[in-house]
Design an enzyme around this catalytic site. Sequence first.
Site, PDB file in Angstrom:
ATOM      1  N   GLN A 108      -3.449   1.973  17.309  1.00 37.13           N
ATOM      2  CA  GLN A 108      -4.649   1.292  16.707  1.00 37.13           C
ATOM      3  C   GLN A 108      -5.472   0.763  18.184  1.00 37.13           C
ATOM      4  O   GLN A 108      -5.207   0.302  18.877  1.00 37.13           O
ATOM      5  CB  GLN A 108      -4.297   0.015  15.839  1.00 37.13           C
ATOM      6  CG  GLN A 108      -3.530   0.432  14.638  1.00 37.13           C
ATOM      7  CD  GLN A 108      -4.611   0.928  13.511  1.00 37.13           C
ATOM      8  OE1 GLN A 108      -5.705   1.316  13.864  1.00 37.13           O
ATOM      9  NE2 GLN A 108      -4.104   1.062  12.625  1.00 37.13           N
TER      10      GLN A 108
ATOM     11  N   THR B  18     -11.507   5.715  10.901  1.00 36.21           N
ATOM     12  CA  THR B  18     -11.604   5.141  12.204  1.00 36.21           C
ATOM     13  C   THR B  18     -11.168   6.124  13.427  1.00 36.21           C
ATOM     14  O   THR B  18     -11.091   5.886  14.564  1.00 36.21           O
ATOM     15  CB  THR B  18     -10.482   3.945  12.599  1.00 36.21           C
ATOM     16  OG1 THR B  18      -9.123   4.049  11.678  1.00 36.21           O
ATOM     17  CG2 THR B  18     -11.079   2.731  11.720  1.00 36.21           C
TER      18      THR B  18
ATOM     19  N   HIS C  18     -11.697  12.961  -2.739  1.00 34.85           N
ATOM     20  CA  HIS C  18     -13.053  13.447  -2.238  1.00 34.85           C
ATOM     21  C   HIS C  18     -13.019  14.876  -3.091  1.00 34.85           C
ATOM     22  O   HIS C  18     -12.403  15.576  -2.376  1.00 34.85           O
ATOM     23  CB  HIS C  18     -13.031  13.627  -0.960  1.00 34.85           C
ATOM     24  CG  HIS C  18     -14.470  13.868  -0.276  1.00 34.85           C
ATOM     25  ND1 HIS C  18     -14.806  13.845   1.040  1.00 34.85           N
ATOM     26  CD2 HIS C  18     -15.530  14.604  -0.762  1.00 34.85           C
ATOM     27  CE1 HIS C  18     -15.849  14.574   1.195  1.00 34.85           C
ATOM     28  NE2 HIS C  18     -16.196  14.711   0.031  1.00 34.85           N
ATOM     29  N   ASP C  19     -13.775  15.116  -3.937  1.00 35.35           N
ATOM     30  CA  ASP C  19     -13.961  16.336  -4.584  1.00 35.35           C
ATOM     31  C   ASP C  19     -15.122  16.320  -5.542  1.00 35.35           C
ATOM     32  O   ASP C  19     -15.945  15.214  -5.371  1.00 35.35           O
ATOM     33  CB  ASP C  19     -12.705  16.492  -5.658  1.00 35.35           C
ATOM     34  CG  ASP C  19     -12.205  18.241  -5.782  1.00 35.35           C
ATOM     35  OD1 ASP C  19     -13.203  18.904  -6.087  1.00 35.35           O
ATOM     36  OD2 ASP C  19     -11.063  18.318  -5.583  1.00 35.35           O
ATOM     37  N   ILE C  20     -15.297  17.187  -6.391  1.00 40.58           N
ATOM     38  CA  ILE C  20     -16.524  17.280  -7.172  1.00 40.58           C
ATOM     39  C   ILE C  20     -16.405  16.088  -8.214  1.00 40.58           C
ATOM     40  O   ILE C  20     -15.123  15.678  -8.360  1.00 40.58           O
ATOM     41  CB  ILE C  20     -16.838  18.522  -7.767  1.00 40.58           C
ATOM     42  CG1 ILE C  20     -15.723  19.064  -8.751  1.00 40.58           C
ATOM     43  CG2 ILE C  20     -17.117  19.653  -6.877  1.00 40.58           C
ATOM     44  CD1 ILE C  20     -16.193  20.252  -9.679  1.00 40.58           C
TER      45      ILE C  20
ATOM     46  N   ARG D  80      -3.079  -6.742  14.547  1.00 42.70           N
ATOM     47  CA  ARG D  80      -2.019  -6.722  15.154  1.00 42.70           C
ATOM     48  C   ARG D  80      -1.556  -8.236  15.722  1.00 42.70           C
ATOM     49  O   ARG D  80      -2.673  -8.951  15.891  1.00 42.70           O
ATOM     50  CB  ARG D  80      -2.019  -6.008  16.601  1.00 42.70           C
ATOM     51  CG  ARG D  80      -2.128  -4.437  16.369  1.00 42.70           C
ATOM     52  CD  ARG D  80      -0.489  -4.093  15.983  1.00 42.70           C
ATOM     53  NE  ARG D  80      -0.495  -2.434  15.742  1.00 42.70           N
ATOM     54  CZ  ARG D  80      -0.642  -1.961  14.763  1.00 42.70           C
ATOM     55  NH1 ARG D  80      -1.091  -2.675  13.490  1.00 42.70           N
ATOM     56  NH2 ARG D  80      -0.549  -0.741  14.525  1.00 42.70           N
TER      57      ARG D  80
ATOM     58  N   LYS E 167       0.979  -1.210   0.123  1.00 48.07           N
ATOM     59  CA  LYS E 167      -0.023   0.083  -0.002  1.00 48.07           C
ATOM     60  C   LYS E 167       0.885   1.167   0.002  1.00 48.07           C
ATOM     61  O   LYS E 167       1.767   1.284   0.688  1.00 48.07           O
ATOM     62  CB  LYS E 167      -0.853   0.041   1.137  1.00 48.07           C
ATOM     63  CG  LYS E 167      -1.833   1.212   1.254  1.00 48.07           C
ATOM     64  CD  LYS E 167      -2.899   1.139   2.396  1.00 48.07           C
ATOM     65  CE  LYS E 167      -2.348   1.770   3.900  1.00 48.07           C
ATOM     66  NZ  LYS E 167      -2.272   3.110   3.734  1.00 48.07           N
TER      67      LYS E 167
ATOM     68  N   ASP F 247      -3.384   4.434  -2.009  1.00 49.66           N
ATOM     69  CA  ASP F 247      -4.439   4.975  -0.810  1.00 49.66           C
ATOM     70  C   ASP F 247      -4.496   6.360  -0.705  1.00 49.66           C
ATOM     71  O   ASP F 247      -3.719   7.072  -0.065  1.00 49.66           O
ATOM     72  CB  ASP F 247      -3.919   4.299   0.548  1.00 49.66           C
ATOM     73  CG  ASP F 247      -4.912   4.717   1.795  1.00 49.66           C
ATOM     74  OD1 ASP F 247      -5.918   5.072   1.509  1.00 49.66           O
ATOM     75  OD2 ASP F 247      -4.235   4.560   2.938  1.00 49.66           O
ATOM     76  N   LEU F 248      -5.037   6.920  -1.595  1.00 49.93           N
ATOM     77  CA  LEU F 248      -5.005   8.367  -1.800  1.00 49.93           C
ATOM     78  C   LEU F 248      -6.366   9.108  -1.280  1.00 49.93           C
ATOM     79  O   LEU F 248      -6.528  10.229  -1.164  1.00 49.93           O
ATOM     80  CB  LEU F 248      -4.695   8.953  -3.320  1.00 49.93           C
ATOM     81  CG  LEU F 248      -3.295   8.603  -3.769  1.00 49.93           C
ATOM     82  CD1 LEU F 248      -3.120   9.182  -5.059  1.00 49.93           C
ATOM     83  CD2 LEU F 248      -2.257   8.911  -2.780  1.00 49.93           C
ATOM     84  N   LYS F 249      -7.412   8.142  -1.107  1.00 49.30           N
ATOM     85  CA  LYS F 249      -8.714   8.879  -0.380  1.00 49.30           C
ATOM     86  C   LYS F 249      -9.298  10.067  -1.169  1.00 49.30           C
ATOM     87  O   LYS F 249      -9.366  11.068  -0.556  1.00 49.30           O
ATOM     88  CB  LYS F 249      -8.474   9.023   0.989  1.00 49.30           C
ATOM     89  CG  LYS F 249      -8.210   7.958   1.784  1.00 49.30           C
ATOM     90  CD  LYS F 249      -8.021   8.076   3.190  1.00 49.30           C
ATOM     91  CE  LYS F 249      -7.667   6.835   4.294  1.00 49.30           C
ATOM     92  NZ  LYS F 249      -6.139   6.448   4.219  1.00 49.30           N
TER      93      LYS F 249
ATOM     94  N   GLY G  29       0.906  -2.545   8.701  1.00 52.43           N
ATOM     95  CA  GLY G  29       2.236  -1.782   8.532  1.00 52.43           C
ATOM     96  C   GLY G  29       3.037  -2.178   9.650  1.00 52.43           C
ATOM     97  O   GLY G  29       3.841  -3.026   9.411  1.00 52.43           O
ATOM     98  N   ARG G  30       2.947  -1.247  10.779  1.00 46.39           N
ATOM     99  CA  ARG G  30       4.163  -1.702  11.619  1.00 46.39           C
ATOM    100  C   ARG G  30       4.444  -2.710  12.317  1.00 46.39           C
ATOM    101  O   ARG G  30       5.626  -3.272  12.304  1.00 46.39           O
ATOM    102  CB  ARG G  30       4.137  -0.420  12.872  1.00 46.39           C
ATOM    103  CG  ARG G  30       4.365   0.764  12.178  1.00 46.39           C
ATOM    104  CD  ARG G  30       3.521   1.825  13.366  1.00 46.39           C
ATOM    105  NE  ARG G  30       2.059   1.781  13.317  1.00 46.39           N
ATOM    106  CZ  ARG G  30       1.187   2.651  13.813  1.00 46.39           C
ATOM    107  NH1 ARG G  30       1.725   3.502  14.685  1.00 46.39           N
ATOM    108  NH2 ARG G  30      -0.122   2.662  13.732  1.00 46.39           N
TER     109      ARG G  30
HETATM  110  O1  C5P Z   1       1.232   0.429  11.028  1.00 50.82           O
HETATM  111  P1  C5P Z   1      -0.391   0.323  11.040  1.00 50.82           P
HETATM  112  O2  C5P Z   1      -0.448  -1.485  10.991  1.00 50.82           O
HETATM  113  O3  C5P Z   1      -1.309   0.670  12.106  1.00 50.82           O
HETATM  114  O4  C5P Z   1      -0.625   0.537   9.759  1.00 50.82           O
HETATM  115  C1  C5P Z   1      -1.897   0.449   9.259  1.00 50.82           C
HETATM  116  C2  C5P Z   1      -2.178   1.367   7.811  1.00 50.82           C
HETATM  117  O5  C5P Z   1      -3.359   1.270   7.556  1.00 50.82           O
HETATM  118  C3  C5P Z   1      -1.716   2.721   7.845  1.00 50.82           C
HETATM  119  O6  C5P Z   1      -1.314   3.162   6.576  1.00 50.82           O
HETATM  120  C4  C5P Z   1      -2.871   3.526   8.249  1.00 50.82           C
HETATM  121  O7  C5P Z   1      -2.743   4.919   7.647  1.00 50.82           O
HETATM  122  C5  C5P Z   1      -4.104   2.606   7.346  1.00 50.82           C
HETATM  123  N1  C5P Z   1      -5.310   2.851   7.914  1.00 50.82           N
HETATM  124  C6  C5P Z   1      -5.826   2.787   9.059  1.00 50.82           C
HETATM  125  N2  C5P Z   1      -7.031   2.926   9.578  1.00 50.82           N
HETATM  126  C7  C5P Z   1      -7.936   3.324   8.507  1.00 50.82           C
HETATM  127  C8  C5P Z   1      -7.650   3.610   7.320  1.00 50.82           C
HETATM  128  C9  C5P Z   1      -6.190   3.252   6.979  1.00 50.82           C
HETATM  129  O8  C5P Z   1      -4.883   2.210   9.904  1.00 50.82           O
HETATM  130  N3  C5P Z   1      -9.199   3.142   8.863  1.00 50.82           N
END
Ligand code: C5P
Length: 232
Positions: A190, A119, A63-65, A181, A32, A59-61, A210-211
Amino acid sequence: MGKDVIIACDFASAEQTFAFLDRFGAARPFVKIGMELFYAEGPAIVRELKRRGHRIFLDLKLHDIPNTVRKAMAVLSGLDVDICNLHASGTIRMMEAALEGLTRADGTRPLLIAVTQLTSTDQASMEDDLWIREPIDRVVLHYAMNARKAGLDGVVCSPLEAEKVHAACGAEFLTVTPGVRFADGDAGDQKRIMTPAQARLAGSDYIVVGRPITAAQDPVSAYERCLRDFVG
Ligand code: C5P
Protein backbone atom coordinates in the site's frame (compact mmCIF):
# COMPACT_ATOMS: atom_id res chain seq x y z
CA MET A 1 -24.81 2.74 10.28
CA GLY A 2 -22.05 4.57 12.15
CA LYS A 3 -18.29 4.47 11.75
CA ASP A 4 -16.87 0.96 11.79
CA VAL A 5 -13.83 -1.16 11.00
CA ILE A 6 -14.29 -3.74 8.23
CA ILE A 7 -11.82 -6.64 8.21
CA ALA A 8 -10.76 -7.70 4.69
CA CYS A 9 -10.99 -11.50 4.86
CA ASP A 10 -8.59 -12.11 1.98
CA PHE A 11 -8.40 -15.86 2.55
CA ALA A 12 -8.46 -18.64 -0.04
CA SER A 13 -11.00 -20.90 1.68
CA ALA A 14 -13.93 -21.01 4.07
CA GLU A 15 -11.86 -23.15 6.43
CA GLN A 16 -9.17 -20.47 6.81
CA THR A 17 -11.81 -17.76 7.17
CA PHE A 18 -13.67 -19.58 9.95
CA ALA A 19 -10.40 -20.44 11.76
CA PHE A 20 -9.53 -16.73 11.68
CA LEU A 21 -12.96 -15.46 12.77
CA ASP A 22 -13.32 -18.09 15.51
CA ARG A 23 -10.49 -16.29 17.35
CA PHE A 24 -12.87 -13.37 17.93
CA GLY A 25 -15.18 -15.40 20.19
CA ALA A 26 -18.53 -13.72 20.65
CA ALA A 27 -17.48 -10.54 18.78
CA ARG A 28 -18.80 -10.43 15.25
CA PRO A 29 -16.66 -8.01 13.23
CA PHE A 30 -17.91 -6.45 10.00
CA VAL A 31 -16.10 -8.40 7.25
CA LYS A 32 -15.25 -7.87 3.60
CA ILE A 33 -15.46 -10.84 1.24
CA GLY A 34 -13.59 -10.34 -2.01
CA MET A 35 -13.41 -12.15 -5.33
CA GLU A 36 -10.90 -14.79 -4.22
CA LEU A 37 -12.98 -16.14 -1.37
CA PHE A 38 -16.34 -15.71 -3.14
CA TYR A 39 -15.18 -17.47 -6.30
CA ALA A 40 -13.66 -20.29 -4.21
CA GLU A 41 -16.65 -20.86 -1.93
CA GLY A 42 -19.64 -19.27 -3.64
CA PRO A 43 -22.77 -17.85 -1.98
CA ALA A 44 -22.51 -20.47 0.81
CA ILE A 45 -19.71 -18.48 2.49
CA VAL A 46 -21.93 -15.39 2.57
CA ARG A 47 -24.89 -17.31 4.00
CA GLU A 48 -22.73 -18.92 6.68
CA LEU A 49 -21.10 -15.66 7.79
CA LYS A 50 -24.53 -14.01 7.92
CA ARG A 51 -25.84 -16.93 9.96
CA ARG A 52 -22.98 -16.36 12.39
CA GLY A 53 -24.02 -12.74 12.76
CA HIS A 54 -21.40 -10.86 10.73
CA ARG A 55 -22.23 -7.85 8.62
CA ILE A 56 -20.79 -8.27 5.14
CA PHE A 57 -19.29 -6.01 2.49
CA LEU A 58 -19.29 -8.15 -0.67
CA ASP A 59 -16.52 -6.66 -2.78
CA LEU A 60 -17.18 -8.05 -6.27
CA LYS A 61 -16.82 -4.77 -8.22
CA LEU A 62 -19.43 -5.45 -10.90
CA HIS A 63 -19.00 -3.92 -14.37
CA ASP A 64 -21.15 -5.08 -17.30
CA ILE A 65 -24.11 -3.94 -19.39
CA PRO A 66 -26.92 -2.44 -17.27
CA ASN A 67 -29.31 -5.37 -17.77
CA THR A 68 -26.74 -7.94 -16.60
CA VAL A 69 -25.72 -5.85 -13.61
CA ARG A 70 -29.38 -5.32 -12.62
CA LYS A 71 -30.00 -9.08 -12.57
CA ALA A 72 -26.71 -9.91 -10.81
CA MET A 73 -27.43 -7.30 -8.12
CA ALA A 74 -30.86 -8.83 -7.52
CA VAL A 75 -29.10 -12.11 -6.72
CA LEU A 76 -26.65 -10.41 -4.31
CA SER A 77 -29.52 -8.58 -2.64
CA GLY A 78 -31.15 -11.96 -1.99
CA LEU A 79 -28.00 -12.98 -0.08
CA ASP A 80 -28.76 -10.16 2.36
CA VAL A 81 -25.31 -8.57 2.24
CA ASP A 82 -24.90 -5.17 3.89
CA ILE A 83 -22.72 -3.43 1.30
CA CYS A 84 -21.88 -4.32 -2.31
CA ASN A 85 -20.07 -2.45 -5.03
CA LEU A 86 -19.44 -1.82 -8.73
CA HIS A 87 -17.20 0.21 -11.02
CA ALA A 88 -18.40 3.78 -11.59
CA SER A 89 -16.78 3.56 -15.04
CA GLY A 90 -19.71 1.33 -16.03
CA THR A 91 -21.72 4.60 -16.49
CA ILE A 92 -24.57 6.28 -14.61
CA ARG A 93 -27.09 4.09 -16.42
CA MET A 94 -25.35 0.93 -15.20
CA MET A 95 -25.29 2.27 -11.63
CA GLU A 96 -29.02 3.12 -11.78
CA ALA A 97 -29.76 -0.38 -13.08
CA ALA A 98 -27.70 -1.84 -10.22
CA LEU A 99 -29.81 0.05 -7.68
CA GLU A 100 -33.02 -1.19 -9.30
CA GLY A 101 -31.76 -4.76 -9.09
CA LEU A 102 -30.72 -4.39 -5.46
CA THR A 103 -34.00 -2.92 -4.27
CA ARG A 104 -36.24 -5.60 -2.75
CA ALA A 105 -40.02 -5.75 -3.03
CA ASP A 106 -40.34 -4.13 0.43
CA GLY A 107 -38.14 -1.19 -0.64
CA THR A 108 -35.09 -2.22 1.44
CA ARG A 109 -31.70 -2.85 -0.12
CA PRO A 110 -28.00 -3.27 0.73
CA LEU A 111 -25.84 -0.15 0.55
CA LEU A 112 -24.23 0.31 -2.86
CA ILE A 113 -20.87 1.99 -3.29
CA ALA A 114 -18.68 2.62 -6.34
CA VAL A 115 -15.03 2.12 -7.14
CA THR A 116 -13.83 5.30 -8.90
CA GLN A 117 -10.34 4.62 -10.24
CA LEU A 118 -8.54 1.63 -8.74
CA THR A 119 -5.58 2.66 -6.59
CA SER A 120 -3.43 0.44 -8.80
CA THR A 121 -4.17 2.81 -11.71
CA ASP A 122 -1.91 5.85 -11.82
CA GLN A 123 -1.93 8.95 -14.03
CA ALA A 124 0.39 7.34 -16.61
CA SER A 125 -1.58 4.09 -16.99
CA MET A 126 -4.87 5.99 -17.06
CA GLU A 127 -3.59 8.20 -19.90
CA ASP A 128 -1.68 5.54 -21.85
CA ASP A 129 -4.02 2.55 -21.44
CA LEU A 130 -7.44 4.11 -20.90
CA TRP A 131 -6.91 7.33 -22.89
CA ILE A 132 -8.31 9.45 -20.06
CA ARG A 133 -6.32 12.68 -20.14
CA GLU A 134 -7.68 14.55 -17.08
CA PRO A 135 -5.78 14.69 -13.77
CA ILE A 136 -6.59 11.52 -11.80
CA ASP A 137 -7.93 13.34 -8.72
CA ARG A 138 -10.45 15.16 -10.94
CA VAL A 139 -11.45 11.85 -12.53
CA VAL A 140 -11.96 10.31 -9.07
CA LEU A 141 -14.20 13.22 -8.01
CA HIS A 142 -16.13 13.18 -11.30
CA TYR A 143 -16.83 9.45 -10.91
CA ALA A 144 -17.85 9.99 -7.27
CA MET A 145 -20.30 12.69 -8.40
CA ASN A 146 -21.68 10.33 -11.07
CA ALA A 147 -22.24 7.72 -8.36
CA ARG A 148 -24.07 10.33 -6.29
CA LYS A 149 -26.19 11.34 -9.30
CA ALA A 150 -27.14 7.71 -9.87
CA GLY A 151 -28.35 7.52 -6.26
CA LEU A 152 -25.55 5.40 -4.80
CA ASP A 153 -24.58 5.60 -1.15
CA GLY A 154 -20.86 6.28 -1.46
CA VAL A 155 -17.50 5.29 -2.88
CA VAL A 156 -14.45 3.23 -2.07
CA CYS A 157 -11.50 5.64 -1.96
CA SER A 158 -8.21 6.39 -0.29
CA PRO A 159 -8.60 8.06 3.13
CA LEU A 160 -6.58 10.87 1.55
CA GLU A 161 -9.53 11.53 -0.79
CA ALA A 162 -12.31 11.23 1.81
CA GLU A 163 -12.46 14.92 2.63
CA LYS A 164 -12.70 16.03 -1.02
CA VAL A 165 -15.35 13.40 -1.77
CA HIS A 166 -17.45 14.62 1.16
CA ALA A 167 -17.01 18.24 0.05
CA ALA A 168 -18.17 17.38 -3.49
CA CYS A 169 -20.88 14.82 -2.74
CA GLY A 170 -22.15 15.70 0.74
CA ALA A 171 -21.29 14.67 4.29
CA GLU A 172 -23.72 11.75 4.26
CA PHE A 173 -22.16 10.23 1.10
CA LEU A 174 -20.12 7.31 2.45
CA THR A 175 -16.36 6.99 2.08
CA VAL A 176 -15.14 3.42 2.58
CA THR A 177 -11.38 3.53 2.75
CA PRO A 178 -8.70 0.83 2.45
CA GLY A 179 -5.00 1.73 2.65
CA VAL A 180 -4.91 1.84 6.45
CA ARG A 181 -1.79 1.01 8.45
CA PHE A 182 -0.66 1.41 12.07
CA ALA A 183 2.06 4.04 12.49
CA ASP A 184 4.46 1.31 13.69
CA GLY A 185 3.29 -1.26 11.09
CA ASP A 186 4.49 -2.54 7.73
CA ALA A 187 3.03 -0.64 4.73
CA GLY A 188 3.45 -3.69 2.45
CA ASP A 189 2.30 -2.87 -1.09
CA GLN A 190 0.00 0.00 0.00
CA LYS A 191 1.43 3.37 -0.98
CA ARG A 192 -1.01 6.11 0.00
CA ILE A 193 -1.76 5.18 3.59
CA MET A 194 -3.17 6.65 6.78
CA THR A 195 -3.41 5.36 10.34
CA PRO A 196 -6.88 4.57 11.74
CA ALA A 197 -6.74 7.78 13.81
CA GLN A 198 -5.82 9.87 10.77
CA ALA A 199 -8.58 8.22 8.72
CA ARG A 200 -11.03 9.19 11.44
CA LEU A 201 -9.89 12.82 11.31
CA ALA A 202 -10.07 12.75 7.50
CA GLY A 203 -13.74 11.81 7.78
CA SER A 204 -13.69 8.18 6.55
CA ASP A 205 -16.94 6.43 7.37
CA TYR A 206 -15.58 2.88 7.26
CA ILE A 207 -11.98 1.70 7.14
CA VAL A 208 -11.19 -1.58 5.40
CA VAL A 209 -8.25 -3.25 7.10
CA GLY A 210 -6.65 -6.50 5.93
CA ARG A 211 -3.11 -7.53 6.76
CA PRO A 212 -2.59 -5.24 9.77
CA ILE A 213 -5.24 -7.46 11.40
CA THR A 214 -5.13 -10.78 9.50
CA ALA A 215 -1.32 -11.08 9.61
CA ALA A 216 -0.92 -9.76 13.17
CA GLN A 217 0.51 -11.98 15.93
CA ASP A 218 -2.66 -11.20 17.84
CA PRO A 219 -5.44 -10.32 15.36
CA VAL A 220 -8.03 -9.66 18.07
CA SER A 221 -5.86 -7.00 19.79
CA ALA A 222 -5.01 -5.49 16.41
CA TYR A 223 -8.74 -5.25 15.59
CA GLU A 224 -9.50 -3.74 19.00
CA ARG A 225 -6.71 -1.20 18.50
CA CYS A 226 -8.25 -0.22 15.13
CA LEU A 227 -11.67 0.17 16.72
CA ARG A 228 -10.29 2.30 19.58
CA ASP A 229 -8.31 4.55 17.21
CA PHE A 230 -11.01 4.86 14.53
CA VAL A 231 -14.33 4.68 16.34
CA GLY A 232 -13.18 5.90 19.77
O1 C5P B 1 -4.22 -6.01 3.57
P1 C5P B 1 -4.75 -4.63 3.26
O2 C5P B 1 -5.09 -3.82 4.50
O3 C5P B 1 -3.86 -3.87 2.30
O4 C5P B 1 -6.13 -4.93 2.52
C1 C5P B 1 -6.90 -3.91 1.95
C2 C5P B 1 -8.10 -4.52 1.27
O5 C5P B 1 -8.77 -3.50 0.56
C3 C5P B 1 -7.77 -5.60 0.24
O6 C5P B 1 -8.85 -6.53 0.24
C4 C5P B 1 -7.71 -4.84 -1.06
O7 C5P B 1 -8.01 -5.64 -2.16
C5 C5P B 1 -8.79 -3.79 -0.83
N1 C5P B 1 -8.65 -2.58 -1.64
C6 C5P B 1 -7.55 -1.77 -1.63
N2 C5P B 1 -7.50 -0.64 -2.40
C7 C5P B 1 -8.53 -0.33 -3.18
C8 C5P B 1 -9.66 -1.14 -3.22
C9 C5P B 1 -9.70 -2.27 -2.43
O8 C5P B 1 -6.60 -2.03 -0.89
N3 C5P B 1 -8.49 0.78 -3.88
